[in-house]
Design an enzyme around this catalytic site. Structure first.
Site, PDB file in Angstrom:
ATOM      1  N   LYS A   1      10.636  14.026 -15.876  1.00  0.00           N
ATOM      2  CA  LYS A   1      11.365  12.866 -15.381  1.00  0.00           C
ATOM      3  C   LYS A   1      12.776  12.791 -15.973  1.00  0.00           C
ATOM      4  O   LYS A   1      13.729  12.396 -15.291  1.00  0.00           O
ATOM      5  CB  LYS A   1      10.583  11.584 -15.677  1.00  0.00           C
ATOM      6  CG  LYS A   1       9.315  11.452 -14.836  1.00  0.00           C
ATOM      7  CD  LYS A   1       9.657  11.413 -13.349  1.00  0.00           C
ATOM      8  CE  LYS A   1       8.453  11.211 -12.470  1.00  0.00           C
ATOM      9  NZ  LYS A   1       8.798  11.153 -11.038  1.00  0.00           N
TER      10      LYS A   1
ATOM     11  N   ARG B   1       2.098  -3.768 -23.788  1.00  0.00           N
ATOM     12  CA  ARG B   1       2.573  -3.121 -22.572  1.00  0.00           C
ATOM     13  C   ARG B   1       3.166  -4.155 -21.615  1.00  0.00           C
ATOM     14  O   ARG B   1       2.729  -5.302 -21.555  1.00  0.00           O
ATOM     15  CB  ARG B   1       1.432  -2.387 -21.858  1.00  0.00           C
ATOM     16  CG  ARG B   1       0.918  -1.146 -22.596  1.00  0.00           C
ATOM     17  CD  ARG B   1       1.919  -0.024 -22.587  1.00  0.00           C
ATOM     18  NE  ARG B   1       1.391   1.164 -23.259  1.00  0.00           N
ATOM     19  CZ  ARG B   1       1.506   1.393 -24.551  1.00  0.00           C
ATOM     20  NH1 ARG B   1       2.127   0.505 -25.331  1.00  0.00           N
ATOM     21  NH2 ARG B   1       1.024   2.497 -25.085  1.00  0.00           N
TER      22      ARG B   1
ATOM     23  N   TYR C   1       5.232  15.332 -18.873  1.00  0.00           N
ATOM     24  CA  TYR C   1       5.612  14.497 -17.728  1.00  0.00           C
ATOM     25  C   TYR C   1       6.969  13.842 -17.986  1.00  0.00           C
ATOM     26  O   TYR C   1       7.831  13.799 -17.100  1.00  0.00           O
ATOM     27  CB  TYR C   1       4.536  13.429 -17.504  1.00  0.00           C
ATOM     28  CG  TYR C   1       4.841  12.454 -16.403  1.00  0.00           C
ATOM     29  CD1 TYR C   1       4.732  12.823 -15.066  1.00  0.00           C
ATOM     30  CD2 TYR C   1       5.213  11.143 -16.695  1.00  0.00           C
ATOM     31  CE1 TYR C   1       4.995  11.912 -14.047  1.00  0.00           C
ATOM     32  CE2 TYR C   1       5.473  10.230 -15.685  1.00  0.00           C
ATOM     33  CZ  TYR C   1       5.365  10.624 -14.364  1.00  0.00           C
ATOM     34  OH  TYR C   1       5.623   9.719 -13.356  1.00  0.00           O
TER      35      TYR C   1
ATOM     36  N   TRP D   1     -10.814   2.245 -24.668  1.00  0.00           N
ATOM     37  CA  TRP D   1     -10.186   3.138 -25.643  1.00  0.00           C
ATOM     38  C   TRP D   1      -9.269   2.369 -26.586  1.00  0.00           C
ATOM     39  O   TRP D   1      -8.591   1.414 -26.183  1.00  0.00           O
ATOM     40  CB  TRP D   1      -9.343   4.170 -24.910  1.00  0.00           C
ATOM     41  CG  TRP D   1     -10.104   5.380 -24.464  1.00  0.00           C
ATOM     42  CD1 TRP D   1     -11.432   5.455 -24.134  1.00  0.00           C
ATOM     43  CD2 TRP D   1      -9.574   6.706 -24.295  1.00  0.00           C
ATOM     44  NE1 TRP D   1     -11.745   6.725 -23.765  1.00  0.00           N
ATOM     45  CE2 TRP D   1     -10.644   7.523 -23.851  1.00  0.00           C
ATOM     46  CE3 TRP D   1      -8.313   7.263 -24.472  1.00  0.00           C
ATOM     47  CZ2 TRP D   1     -10.469   8.891 -23.586  1.00  0.00           C
ATOM     48  CZ3 TRP D   1      -8.136   8.612 -24.203  1.00  0.00           C
ATOM     49  CH2 TRP D   1      -9.212   9.418 -23.770  1.00  0.00           C
TER      50      TRP D   1
ATOM     51  N   VAL E   1       3.784   3.704  -5.439  1.00  0.00           N
ATOM     52  CA  VAL E   1       5.175   3.257  -5.320  1.00  0.00           C
ATOM     53  C   VAL E   1       5.710   3.492  -3.910  1.00  0.00           C
ATOM     54  O   VAL E   1       6.302   2.603  -3.297  1.00  0.00           O
ATOM     55  CB  VAL E   1       6.065   3.970  -6.351  1.00  0.00           C
ATOM     56  CG1 VAL E   1       7.525   3.571  -6.162  1.00  0.00           C
ATOM     57  CG2 VAL E   1       5.611   3.647  -7.764  1.00  0.00           C
TER      58      VAL E   1
ATOM     59  N   LEU F   1       3.274   0.210 -13.672  1.00  0.00           N
ATOM     60  CA  LEU F   1       3.114  -0.417 -12.361  1.00  0.00           C
ATOM     61  C   LEU F   1       1.645  -0.591 -12.012  1.00  0.00           C
ATOM     62  O   LEU F   1       0.787   0.153 -12.478  1.00  0.00           O
ATOM     63  CB  LEU F   1       3.794   0.439 -11.294  1.00  0.00           C
ATOM     64  CG  LEU F   1       5.288   0.670 -11.464  1.00  0.00           C
ATOM     65  CD1 LEU F   1       5.778   1.705 -10.453  1.00  0.00           C
ATOM     66  CD2 LEU F   1       6.054  -0.638 -11.304  1.00  0.00           C
TER      67      LEU F   1
ATOM     68  N   HIS G   1       5.118   8.710   0.247  1.00  0.00           N
ATOM     69  CA  HIS G   1       4.906   7.402   0.889  1.00  0.00           C
ATOM     70  C   HIS G   1       3.447   6.951   0.885  1.00  0.00           C
ATOM     71  O   HIS G   1       3.158   5.808   1.196  1.00  0.00           O
ATOM     72  CB  HIS G   1       5.436   7.427   2.322  1.00  0.00           C
ATOM     73  CG  HIS G   1       4.573   8.174   3.291  1.00  0.00           C
ATOM     74  ND1 HIS G   1       4.394   9.532   3.225  1.00  0.00           N
ATOM     75  CD2 HIS G   1       3.817   7.747   4.341  1.00  0.00           C
ATOM     76  CE1 HIS G   1       3.579   9.913   4.188  1.00  0.00           C
ATOM     77  NE2 HIS G   1       3.213   8.848   4.891  1.00  0.00           N
ATOM     78  N   ARG G   2       2.531   7.845   0.521  1.00  0.00           N
ATOM     79  CA  ARG G   2       1.121   7.458   0.466  1.00  0.00           C
ATOM     80  C   ARG G   2       0.726   6.962  -0.926  1.00  0.00           C
ATOM     81  O   ARG G   2      -0.363   6.431  -1.119  1.00  0.00           O
ATOM     82  CB  ARG G   2       0.237   8.657   0.829  1.00  0.00           C
ATOM     83  CG  ARG G   2       0.397   9.149   2.271  1.00  0.00           C
ATOM     84  CD  ARG G   2      -0.484   8.356   3.211  1.00  0.00           C
ATOM     85  NE  ARG G   2      -0.429   8.878   4.570  1.00  0.00           N
ATOM     86  CZ  ARG G   2      -1.213   9.842   5.047  1.00  0.00           C
ATOM     87  NH1 ARG G   2      -2.082  10.428   4.254  1.00  0.00           N
ATOM     88  NH2 ARG G   2      -1.109  10.218   6.308  1.00  0.00           N
TER      89      ARG G   2
ATOM     90  N   SER H   1       9.959   7.022 -14.953  1.00  0.00           N
ATOM     91  CA  SER H   1       8.924   6.302 -15.689  1.00  0.00           C
ATOM     92  C   SER H   1       9.480   5.913 -17.045  1.00  0.00           C
ATOM     93  O   SER H   1      10.334   6.604 -17.615  1.00  0.00           O
ATOM     94  CB  SER H   1       7.700   7.202 -15.874  1.00  0.00           C
ATOM     95  OG  SER H   1       6.865   6.716 -16.899  1.00  0.00           O
ATOM     96  N   SER H   2       8.964   4.825 -17.585  1.00  0.00           N
ATOM     97  CA  SER H   2       9.444   4.380 -18.903  1.00  0.00           C
ATOM     98  C   SER H   2       9.002   5.317 -20.024  1.00  0.00           C
ATOM     99  O   SER H   2       9.496   5.193 -21.153  1.00  0.00           O
ATOM    100  CB  SER H   2       8.953   2.959 -19.181  1.00  0.00           C
ATOM    101  OG  SER H   2       7.538   2.890 -19.100  1.00  0.00           O
ATOM    102  N   CYS H   3       8.120   6.287 -19.728  1.00  0.00           N
ATOM    103  CA  CYS H   3       7.704   7.232 -20.780  1.00  0.00           C
ATOM    104  C   CYS H   3       8.812   8.214 -21.127  1.00  0.00           C
ATOM    105  O   CYS H   3       8.660   9.027 -22.045  1.00  0.00           O
ATOM    106  CB  CYS H   3       6.446   7.979 -20.363  1.00  0.00           C
ATOM    107  SG  CYS H   3       6.712   9.191 -19.062  1.00  0.00           S
TER     108      CYS H   3
ATOM    109  N   HIS I   1      -4.268   5.042 -14.614  1.00  0.00           N
ATOM    110  CA  HIS I   1      -3.579   4.422 -15.737  1.00  0.00           C
ATOM    111  C   HIS I   1      -4.428   3.269 -16.266  1.00  0.00           C
ATOM    112  O   HIS I   1      -5.453   2.910 -15.689  1.00  0.00           O
ATOM    113  CB  HIS I   1      -2.201   3.929 -15.300  1.00  0.00           C
ATOM    114  CG  HIS I   1      -1.213   5.032 -15.099  1.00  0.00           C
ATOM    115  ND1 HIS I   1      -0.943   5.568 -13.861  1.00  0.00           N
ATOM    116  CD2 HIS I   1      -0.431   5.703 -15.969  1.00  0.00           C
ATOM    117  CE1 HIS I   1      -0.040   6.525 -13.985  1.00  0.00           C
ATOM    118  NE2 HIS I   1       0.292   6.628 -15.248  1.00  0.00           N
TER     119      HIS I   1
ATOM    120  N   THR J   1       8.673   0.282 -15.408  1.00  0.00           N
ATOM    121  CA  THR J   1       7.681   0.133 -16.451  1.00  0.00           C
ATOM    122  C   THR J   1       6.307   0.424 -15.846  1.00  0.00           C
ATOM    123  O   THR J   1       6.198   0.944 -14.743  1.00  0.00           O
ATOM    124  CB  THR J   1       7.749  -1.283 -17.051  1.00  0.00           C
ATOM    125  OG1 THR J   1       6.903  -1.343 -18.189  1.00  0.00           O
ATOM    126  CG2 THR J   1       7.349  -2.345 -16.033  1.00  0.00           C
TER     127      THR J   1
END
Length: 323
Positions: A151, A220, A147, A213, A26, A177, A22-23, A118-120, A190, A175
């Site tokens: 997921k 995206r 990662y 980079w 999301v 965020l 919660h911290r 995650s979308s990854c 990110h 996607t």
């Protein structure tokens, strides 16, 4: 209970909801959304209060607090550099968090759980826009495969719980965020918060150039975290099914376009240089959000509007944002 006799509907505002993480970006947005919807028994624990990697502690927490619903937003997250540098940490810690929370939730009869991924999770070269059916159909982006695998395991965990225990749990895959509460650190952030910090610092210091980079050409999709929270809440009350649901806007922009927009918002009028020796990551990542639309929800916050409010939040909290 079986999945066949469950019909999604309004959740009783007096029922206890546990927001794991919660911290975080999301989780804090989900918390705000639940409070705005009139929930009066929302609970959370910081990582110092409850280490979700500690299985015994997690089971004890569920035994004591007995939440009726869970939003599993806790995760170890980071950008390309962090994922590429610490793949073991990202795989191990996320698996531990997910397995402990979901196993404890099964043990203690949590009725409704939404797992956030995650979308990854989708193949690097998946057909665009990416439909939910693309899962497990190709190779992952190597820079964050550990990662992603964690997921994917979470999605399968939800599906296994549905099959074995008949609980109407669901998964949502957001996607990219952004928004208040994001990680703005130079190493762990990110792309979008990293760009906000970089351009804002350049604007404040009067620097003449900013270096980013890659080539700036990857496309995206970005979703404001308050939209994400609204989508999660909508799915909790309106969706039931074994397949993960993509959560996004359905439109994308290039990294270069994002950088130009942020530069304009923060007032940076210098030169942007692209370090093409650095990796770009996936060339495009746009989600097919038709399943979400069919469930009755679409994004509300426009990109420039969301970026402006995020820059304002960052400047207000510059001394206390996550470093």
């Amino acid at each position: 209970m079986t999945t066949h006799d469950f019909t999604p509907g309004a959740i009783d505002r007096d029922e206890r909801v546990y927001v794991a993480g919660h911290r975080g970006l999301v989780g804090s947005a989900v918390w705000r959304k639940l409070e705005s919807e009139g929930f009066n028994d929302v609970i959370g624990r910081s990582s110092s209060e409850l280490d979700l990697k500690d299985r015994t502690a997690v089971f004890d927490f569920f035994a004591e607090e007995k939440p009726k619903h869970v939003v599993l937003a806790a995760a170890k997250v980071g950008g390309i550099m962090a994922n590429n540098t610490y793949p073991h940490d990202f795989l191990s810690e996320n698996l531990q968090i997910q397995v402990n929370v979901m196993d404890a939730a099964v043990e203690h009869g949590v009725e409704r759980l939404v797992f956030l991924g995650s979308s990854c999770i989708y193949p690097k070269l998946a057909e665009q826009p990416i439909h939910e059916d693309a899962l497990l159909t190709g190779h992952l982006e190597p820079t964050n495969d550990a990662y992603a695998i964690a997921k994917i395991a979470g999605i399968l965990h939800v599906q296994a719980v549905r099959r074995q225990h008949g609980l109407p749990w669901i998964s949502a895959m957001p996607t990219n965020l952004y928004g208040p509460g994001d990680n703005f650190s130079p190493q762990g952030s990110h792309v979008l918060p990293a760009l906000i910090r970089r351009y804002d610092e350049a604007a404040q210091s009067g620097a003449g150039r900013v270096e980013n980079w890659g080539t700036g050409t990857p496309r995206r999709e970005f979703l404001h975290v308050d939209d994400m929270a609204a989508a999660v809440f909508h799915l909790l009350e309106n969706y039931d099914g074994p397949d993960q649901v993509n959560v996004g806007t359905g439109s994308d922009v290039t990294i270069r376009e994002i950088a130009e927009t942020i530069a304009k918002i923060v007032g940076f009028d210098g030169e942007t240089v692209w370090d093409t020796s650095k990796p770009d990551g996936t060339p495009q990542k746009l989600l097919d959000v038709s399943k979400l639309a069919d469930a009755g929800w679409t994004a509300q916050i426009g990109l420039e509007e969301g970026l402006r409010s995020t820059v304002e939040w960052y400047r207000e909290h510059a001394g206390s944002v996550r470093q």
